[in-house]
Design a protein around this motif. Sequence first.
Motif, PDB file in Angstrom:
ATOM      1  N   GLY B 209     -31.674  40.355 -16.922  1.00 14.59           N
ATOM      2  CA  GLY B 209     -31.560  41.817 -16.503  1.00 14.59           C
ATOM      3  C   GLY B 209     -31.397  42.159 -15.232  1.00 14.59           C
ATOM      4  O   GLY B 209     -31.383  43.429 -14.940  1.00 14.59           O
ATOM      5  N   GLU B 210     -31.130  41.544 -14.423  1.00 19.08           N
ATOM      6  CA  GLU B 210     -30.627  41.739 -13.176  1.00 19.08           C
ATOM      7  C   GLU B 210     -29.519  41.172 -12.475  1.00 19.08           C
ATOM      8  O   GLU B 210     -29.012  40.113 -12.916  1.00 19.08           O
ATOM      9  N   VAL B 211     -29.096  41.937 -11.630  1.00 16.78           N
ATOM     10  CA  VAL B 211     -27.797  41.266 -10.683  1.00 16.78           C
ATOM     11  C   VAL B 211     -28.409  40.461  -9.777  1.00 16.78           C
ATOM     12  O   VAL B 211     -29.190  40.762  -8.788  1.00 16.78           O
ATOM     13  N   VAL B 212     -27.908  39.080  -9.869  1.00 17.71           N
ATOM     14  CA  VAL B 212     -28.252  38.205  -8.899  1.00 17.71           C
ATOM     15  C   VAL B 212     -27.253  37.800  -7.716  1.00 17.71           C
ATOM     16  O   VAL B 212     -27.639  37.169  -6.724  1.00 17.71           O
ATOM     17  N   LEU B 213     -26.071  37.950  -8.109  1.00 16.18           N
ATOM     18  CA  LEU B 213     -24.802  37.888  -7.010  1.00 16.18           C
ATOM     19  C   LEU B 213     -23.671  38.679  -7.824  1.00 16.18           C
ATOM     20  O   LEU B 213     -23.716  39.085  -8.674  1.00 16.18           O
ATOM     21  N   SER B 214     -23.213  39.075  -6.297  1.00 14.65           N
ATOM     22  CA  SER B 214     -21.768  40.122  -6.690  1.00 14.65           C
ATOM     23  C   SER B 214     -20.914  39.645  -5.677  1.00 14.65           C
ATOM     24  O   SER B 214     -21.146  39.233  -4.384  1.00 14.65           O
ATOM     25  N   GLY B 215     -19.687  40.338  -5.671  1.00 12.19           N
ATOM     26  CA  GLY B 215     -18.775  40.106  -4.753  1.00 12.19           C
ATOM     27  C   GLY B 215     -17.227  40.065  -5.518  1.00 12.19           C
ATOM     28  O   GLY B 215     -17.079  40.121  -6.613  1.00 12.19           O
ATOM     29  N   THR B 216     -16.483  39.793  -4.536  1.00  5.84           N
ATOM     30  CA  THR B 216     -15.059  39.467  -5.102  1.00  5.84           C
ATOM     31  C   THR B 216     -14.766  38.310  -6.073  1.00  5.84           C
ATOM     32  O   THR B 216     -15.648  37.396  -5.599  1.00  5.84           O
ATOM     33  N   SER B 217     -13.921  38.003  -6.706  1.00  7.10           N
ATOM     34  CA  SER B 217     -13.679  37.039  -7.462  1.00  7.10           C
ATOM     35  C   SER B 217     -13.700  35.824  -6.571  1.00  7.10           C
ATOM     36  O   SER B 217     -14.212  34.709  -7.168  1.00  7.10           O
ATOM     37  N   ALA B 218     -12.765  35.933  -5.588  1.00  5.34           N
ATOM     38  CA  ALA B 218     -12.873  34.563  -4.880  1.00  5.34           C
ATOM     39  C   ALA B 218     -13.975  34.221  -4.095  1.00  5.34           C
ATOM     40  O   ALA B 218     -14.075  32.970  -4.118  1.00  5.34           O
ATOM     41  N   SER B 219     -14.799  35.184  -3.695  1.00  3.43           N
ATOM     42  CA  SER B 219     -16.157  34.684  -3.084  1.00  3.43           C
ATOM     43  C   SER B 219     -16.716  34.119  -4.242  1.00  3.43           C
ATOM     44  O   SER B 219     -17.555  33.088  -4.096  1.00  3.43           O
ATOM     45  N   LEU B 220     -17.093  34.682  -5.459  1.00  6.53           N
ATOM     46  CA  LEU B 220     -17.655  34.091  -6.634  1.00  6.53           C
ATOM     47  C   LEU B 220     -17.182  32.839  -7.042  1.00  6.53           C
ATOM     48  O   LEU B 220     -18.118  31.957  -7.153  1.00  6.53           O
ATOM     49  N   LEU B 221     -16.061  32.559  -6.937  1.00  4.94           N
ATOM     50  CA  LEU B 221     -15.288  31.476  -7.425  1.00  4.94           C
ATOM     51  C   LEU B 221     -15.847  29.967  -6.351  1.00  4.94           C
ATOM     52  O   LEU B 221     -15.731  29.001  -6.741  1.00  4.94           O
ATOM     53  N   SER B 222     -15.907  30.554  -5.175  1.00  3.43           N
ATOM     54  CA  SER B 222     -16.302  29.548  -4.345  1.00  3.43           C
ATOM     55  C   SER B 222     -17.750  29.171  -4.198  1.00  3.43           C
ATOM     56  O   SER B 222     -18.348  28.407  -3.455  1.00  3.43           O
ATOM     57  N   ASP B 223     -18.372  30.305  -4.877  1.00  7.53           N
ATOM     58  CA  ASP B 223     -19.822  30.040  -4.695  1.00  7.53           C
ATOM     59  C   ASP B 223     -20.466  28.798  -5.681  1.00  7.53           C
ATOM     60  O   ASP B 223     -20.270  28.634  -6.704  1.00  7.53           O
ATOM     61  N   ASP B 224     -21.228  28.274  -4.923  1.00  9.61           N
ATOM     62  CA  ASP B 224     -21.878  26.697  -5.736  1.00  9.61           C
ATOM     63  C   ASP B 224     -22.537  27.442  -7.008  1.00  9.61           C
ATOM     64  O   ASP B 224     -22.431  26.384  -8.055  1.00  9.61           O
ATOM     65  N   ARG B 225     -23.359  28.147  -6.868  1.00 13.20           N
ATOM     66  CA  ARG B 225     -24.233  28.538  -8.113  1.00 13.20           C
ATOM     67  C   ARG B 225     -23.388  28.857  -9.191  1.00 13.20           C
ATOM     68  O   ARG B 225     -23.648  28.476 -10.268  1.00 13.20           O
ATOM     69  N   VAL B 226     -22.305  29.748  -8.808  1.00 14.85           N
ATOM     70  CA  VAL B 226     -21.223  30.203 -10.045  1.00 14.85           C
ATOM     71  C   VAL B 226     -20.540  28.932 -10.396  1.00 14.85           C
ATOM     72  O   VAL B 226     -20.351  28.655 -11.759  1.00 14.85           O
ATOM     73  N   ARG B 227     -20.351  27.896  -9.514  1.00 11.97           N
ATOM     74  CA  ARG B 227     -19.361  26.913 -10.059  1.00 11.97           C
ATOM     75  C   ARG B 227     -20.168  26.044 -11.329  1.00 11.97           C
ATOM     76  O   ARG B 227     -19.876  25.553 -12.051  1.00 11.97           O
ATOM     77  N   GLN B 228     -21.517  25.892 -10.610  1.00 10.05           N
ATOM     78  CA  GLN B 228     -22.164  25.121 -11.327  1.00 10.05           C
ATOM     79  C   GLN B 228     -22.758  25.520 -12.773  1.00 10.05           C
ATOM     80  O   GLN B 228     -22.432  24.971 -13.818  1.00 10.05           O
ATOM     81  N   ALA B 229     -23.291  26.863 -12.560  1.00  8.25           N
ATOM     82  CA  ALA B 229     -23.839  27.271 -13.991  1.00  8.25           C
ATOM     83  C   ALA B 229     -22.843  27.780 -14.822  1.00  8.25           C
ATOM     84  O   ALA B 229     -22.712  27.819 -16.028  1.00  8.25           O
TER      85      ALA B 229
END
Lengths: 309, 239
Positions: B209-229
């Motif tokens: 229920g909370e936003v834990v991360l936001s940003g451009t697609s490029a920045s999300l694609l290179s974020d370790d947490r996003v890549r892992q989860a």
Amino acid sequence: MGFFDQFWQLTIDGLMVGSLYAVIALGYTLVYGVLQLINFAHSEVFMLGSFGGLFAARALLPDGGVPGGFQSVYLVAVGLAVGALCGALAAFTLERVAYRPLRRRSAPRLAYLISAIGASLFAVNLAGKEFGRQNVDLPDLFHNDTVFTLFGADVSTQSLVIFAVAIAMLVGLDRLVAGTRLGQGIRAVAQDADTAVLMGVNVERIIIVTFVVGGLLAGAGGFLYAMTFNASYSMGFVPGVKAFTAAVLGGIGNVRGAMLGGLLLGLVESYGGYLFQASYKDVIAFLVLVAILMIRPSGLLGERLGRAA
Amino acid sequence: MLLSLTDVEVAYGAVTALRGLSLEVDEGEIVTLLGANGAGKTTTLRTISGLLRPRAGELRLDGRPLSTIPAHDLVALGVSHVPEGRRVFPSMSVRENLLMGAYRDRRHTREDLDRVFALFPRLSERIGQVSGTLSGGEQQMLAIGRALMSRPRLVLLDEPSMGLAPMVVQTIFEVIAEINRDGVAVLLVEQNAASALRIAGRGYVLETGEVVLSGTSASLLSDDRVRQAYLGEDLTPTP
Ligand SMILES: Nc1ncnc2c1ncn2[C@@H]1O[C@H](COP(=O)(O)OP(=O)(O)OP(=O)(O)O)[C@@H](O)[C@H]1O
Ligand SMILES: [Mg+2]
């Protein structure tokens, strides 16, 4: 005389009564379709419509003798219209007073049932007090002659009027549900209310329209019923339960099912009443209800309002 | 700003599903909303559509608060919602379902039907078929087509790729990109993060229920947490 000599007469009588059951059954089925609610007070909508039409026709009835020609047509038309309006008004009030407050509170199912029974008792007793506890007569509005014979059975003006008006209402309702934007809204709410809202359907308005349309039909049907059987404060219960049976028989929530169920129940009752005893008619109707509930609870055509339309 | 949510809280009885969620969607962009099962993605979309009312916080469309607008009027304001699980009207034909999309405004029905059939030729072949008997992919096409019939400015899509074969998923994503090229903004809820981030300009990651991360697609694609989860990449360093 044997059953086969009487077959066509019984068929005609059965279809006439059955078409009335069908008209009333639509009110149960429409409301069930959109709210999954069995509106047990619908029988009183029928009763109030019946009185409304009856008093309007009586008020306009000239003294002395049975009217004829244009005057008869006029009286029947006024009776139907006032009956329909009274039925619609009763159904609208019922929705507002007995059901909407419960919906606002997301009340449990049982609360609706209790509210329906309460509204029903209220309407019956109010009618009993206002209109008396005896039968209220509707004098003949036309000469009830035999119009023609069909396979040796007499078709009277009265059967013909009742059957023709009832069928016209059934066809009209079917067209409304299947072929208009309003009907599409009704079916959408019946199939998936949340998604209907996403499409822009005002569900509250659809609910009111559904009650009002059911009330129009029941009220006009009540006037037709009074033409044969007169009216009384307690007249709603038996035809109400039979129309409910017809709706279940056809598949509650299913518009064409209710029509089919009504006509079938009328026929079964008519044949059965002759084969056994006229006083068994009601027993037969309820046996049919119990039998469907045991054998095929979803009814002949199934449960969906959308499907048959 | 086309749509904005500020500190929105939504609860189901005692269960809080959104805890102070804020997000924005601008005119003409594709924004994706990622998150695990139960994160609150569907709840967010249903709140935007007015099917759920927030306990706190504010929603605005074109800067106007949505709190007094009944849910059934949202489509008239240009918001179309393709619900989770498609939710086509099962007993209606394909054509009737599409007409439901134009329930509030029947002026351009013919043109809009043609446009939907151009996007999804499969639907025109099935026009008379009862929708409950369509395949999952066809139902998703129908649900999207139905949402386009109201000429929306913003389309809310709840997991359009759910349960579909890769080929169909590709078709669906191509159509989403095409809708967007005509200037329609899209808020795309997805589990399929890789595909979603490929067409979206920005994204939000939701957790309980909370936003834990936001940003451009490029920045999300290179974020370790996003890549892992969400992209299923194994980031444990190889010895
Ligand atoms: N009708 C409901 N009643 C009670 N709790 C609910 C209801 N709907 C959702 N929830 C709860 O709210 C939370 C968020 O649910 P939501 O459906 O928004 O998640 P989601 O991100 O869409 O998940 P999924 O990816 O599985 O679709 C979950 O914990 C869920 O259990
Ligand atoms: Mg979800």
